[in-house]
Structure formats: C-alpha cells, structure tokens
Design a protein around this motif. Structure first.
Motif, PDB file in Angstrom:
ATOM      1  N   PRO A 181       0.670  -0.997   0.052  1.00 29.82           N
ATOM      2  CA  PRO A 181      -0.048   0.019  -0.274  1.00 29.82           C
ATOM      3  C   PRO A 181       1.024   1.258  -0.039  1.00 29.82           C
ATOM      4  CG  PRO A 181      -0.320  -1.609   2.003  1.00 29.82           C
ATOM      5  CD  PRO A 181       1.147  -1.710   1.317  1.00 29.82           C
ATOM      6  N   TYR A 182       0.661   2.078  -0.876  1.00 26.70           N
ATOM      7  CA  TYR A 182       1.726   3.171  -1.173  1.00 26.70           C
ATOM      8  C   TYR A 182       1.042   4.697  -1.225  1.00 26.70           C
ATOM      9  CZ  TYR A 182       0.568   2.454  -6.007  1.00 26.70           C
ATOM     10  OH  TYR A 182       0.154   2.236  -7.016  1.00 26.70           O
TER      11      TYR A 182
ATOM     12  N   SER B  44       3.681   8.660  -6.508  1.00 28.91           N
ATOM     13  CA  SER B  44       2.868   9.428  -5.651  1.00 28.91           C
ATOM     14  C   SER B  44       3.404   9.062  -4.103  1.00 28.91           C
ATOM     15  CB  SER B  44       1.443   8.690  -5.297  1.00 28.91           C
ATOM     16  OG  SER B  44       0.920   8.502  -6.731  1.00 28.91           O
ATOM     17  N   THR B  45       4.357   8.159  -4.033  1.00 30.06           N
ATOM     18  CA  THR B  45       4.943   8.082  -2.724  1.00 30.06           C
ATOM     19  C   THR B  45       6.192   9.113  -2.695  1.00 30.06           C
ATOM     20  OG1 THR B  45       4.168   5.851  -2.902  1.00 30.06           O
ATOM     21  CG2 THR B  45       5.757   6.087  -1.028  1.00 30.06           C
TER      22      THR B  45
ATOM     23  N   GLY C 173       0.202   5.038   4.705  1.00 25.00           N
ATOM     24  CA  GLY C 173       0.426   5.786   6.179  1.00 25.00           C
ATOM     25  C   GLY C 173       0.113   7.156   5.531  1.00 25.00           C
ATOM     26  N   LYS C 174       0.380   8.136   6.735  1.00 26.79           N
ATOM     27  CA  LYS C 174       0.052   9.673   6.253  1.00 26.79           C
ATOM     28  C   LYS C 174       0.796  10.315   5.166  1.00 26.79           C
ATOM     29  CE  LYS C 174      -0.815  12.805  10.260  1.00 26.79           C
ATOM     30  NZ  LYS C 174      -2.002  12.375  10.457  1.00 26.79           N
ATOM     31  N   ARG C 175       2.003   9.836   5.121  1.00 23.36           N
ATOM     32  CA  ARG C 175       2.791  10.361   3.836  1.00 23.36           C
ATOM     33  C   ARG C 175       2.807   9.248   2.570  1.00 23.36           C
ATOM     34  NH1 ARG C 175       6.940  10.188   7.716  1.00 23.36           N
ATOM     35  NH2 ARG C 175       7.569   8.460   6.686  1.00 23.36           N
ATOM     36  N   GLY C 176       2.697   8.081   2.890  1.00 23.89           N
ATOM     37  CA  GLY C 176       2.360   7.023   2.111  1.00 23.89           C
ATOM     38  C   GLY C 176       3.597   5.976   1.926  1.00 23.89           C
TER      39      GLY C 176
ATOM     40  N   SER D 283     -11.086  -0.332   2.044  1.00 29.45           N
ATOM     41  CA  SER D 283      -9.971  -0.551   1.005  1.00 29.45           C
ATOM     42  C   SER D 283      -8.585   0.103   1.573  1.00 29.45           C
ATOM     43  CB  SER D 283     -10.523   0.218  -0.323  1.00 29.45           C
ATOM     44  OG  SER D 283     -10.766   1.767  -0.053  1.00 29.45           O
ATOM     45  N   LYS D 284      -8.735   0.891   2.572  1.00 35.54           N
ATOM     46  CA  LYS D 284      -7.466   1.812   3.036  1.00 35.54           C
ATOM     47  C   LYS D 284      -6.338   0.643   3.408  1.00 35.54           C
ATOM     48  CE  LYS D 284      -7.503   5.912   5.632  1.00 35.54           C
ATOM     49  NZ  LYS D 284      -8.270   6.690   6.583  1.00 35.54           N
TER      50      LYS D 284
END
Ligand SMILES: C[S@@+](CC[C@H](N)C(=O)[O-])C[C@H]1O[C@@H](n2cnc3c(N)ncnc32)[C@H](O)[C@@H]1O
Length: 180
Positions: free
Chosen positions: A97-98, A147-148, A116-119, A109-110
C-alpha cells in the motif's frame, strides 16, 4: 477486502514472468515469498513460471486475502509484514500500500492502498525487516509509485536498480530490484 488486480499488480506480474525463468534456471529450488498477497495473482504467476509449489510462501495482514489464497491452494499466513514470517528466501516480492492517507478513502480499501500519512511508512518498515529474511544473493522486487515520497534504498543497506516502469496518466509505477 481482497485487493483486485490493477495496473500495479499487472506490472509486477509481467516482471515476474520475465525474471523468474532465469532465476529458477540458476536455482531450481528457489524459495519465493510474497508479502501482501491479496488475490494471489503473483502466487499463481510464480507457480506457472516454474517455482515449485512447496517453495511458494505468502502472507497478508487481511484475513480475507489469507483465506482467499489458502482456498486457491497456496501457503499464506496472516502477518503484519514479517511479524509471523520465519526463514530466509531467495526472492521476496511486495506490492505495498503506497498512497498517502486520504480522509475520504473507505476503511476497508485503506488497508490495501494507504501506506500511512505520507504513503511510505509501510515500505520503510518493510525495508528494515526484509533484509533479515534474504538468503545470500537473494533479491527483493518492490513496487513503488511516484505518488509516494522518494525512497533512499541505500540508507537501508540495499543496492537498487529499476527493472520495469509504467507511466499511468496520474503517476509512474516502477519495480525496484534490491540486493544486499
Ligand atoms: C496493493 S495490494 C497488492 C495485492 C497483490 N499483491 C497485488 O499485487 O495485486 C497490497 C496488499 O498488502 C496487504 N497489506 C497491507 N499492509 C500490510 C502489512 N502491514 N503486512 C502484510 N500485508 C499488508 C493488503 O492487505 C493488500 O493485500
């Protein structure tokens, strides 16, 4: 929720189809571990590409995904990253999950998509733990997204190279090969 295969899954599975035959040629008893197996798409690719079924190991933090992969006949256990994983592996793969946290994202789906907060939080924990489970000359294939936040693999003691990328219209996905 069992994560349904999407572009990230297809990119990683294409890389496995390309890379696994050479790795199995060198080591027919290659031990394969997937963290976060989801629908089991990569387990089935590993099997079809020649990894012996008894050498395919996997885990997920989501019990529905674990049940799903068990029903497909794969060894899959419930584990938060390497918490319940023992042993060492020649190839460890993770499509993590990124995405950075999004308040509107539904809770079910999370777990599959939000890092996480930043990804990058789950990826950073993975990098800390994974090296303890790599055989000598073992490899990690890790999917990462633009996106991360950019990850400095060398800070965790890995040498890294990109082995495949795909540009989607809102992000770029890449698979990194990491070795110690
Ligand atoms: C993006 S999905 C990828 C699923 C599948 N591997 C694929 O490529 O289609 C991420 C998967 O990692 C699992 N996951 C999330 N956090 C995890 C953790 N801390 N430990 C193990 N698995 C985790 C999710 O439940 C989900 O199945």
């Amino acid at each position: 929720m069992v994560y349904q295969p999407a572009e990230d899954s297809y990119l990683l599975t294409d890389i496995l189809k390309k890379e696994l035959p050479g790795l199995i040629n060198k080591n027919p008893d290659l031990r394969f571990l997937e963290i976060g197996a989801g629908s089991g798409i990569h387990l089935s690719t590993a099997e079809k590409t020649g990894v012996k079924k008894e050498n395919i190991f996997s885990s997920d933090i989501d019990k529905n995904s674990v049940n799903h992969c068990n029903l497909l006949g794969y060894n899959c256990i419930k584990s938060d990253l390497f918490e319940n994983i023992t042993g060492k592996y020649n190839l460890i793969i993770f499509n993590p999950p990124y995405l950075p946290e999004e308040s509107k994202e539904p809770i079910d789906s999370k777990m599959a998509t939000t890092g996480g907060k930043r990804g990058d939080e789950i990826i950073l924990k993975f990098l800390e733990q994974a090296k303890n489970h790599l055989e000598n000359n073992g490899k990690i294939f890790l999917l990462a997204s633009s996106s991360t936040p950019k990850i400095n693999f060398e800070n965790f003691g890995y040498k890294s190279k990109e082995i495949g990328c795909e540009r989607l219209f809102y992000e770029q996905l890449c698979v990194w090969e990491l070795v110690i």
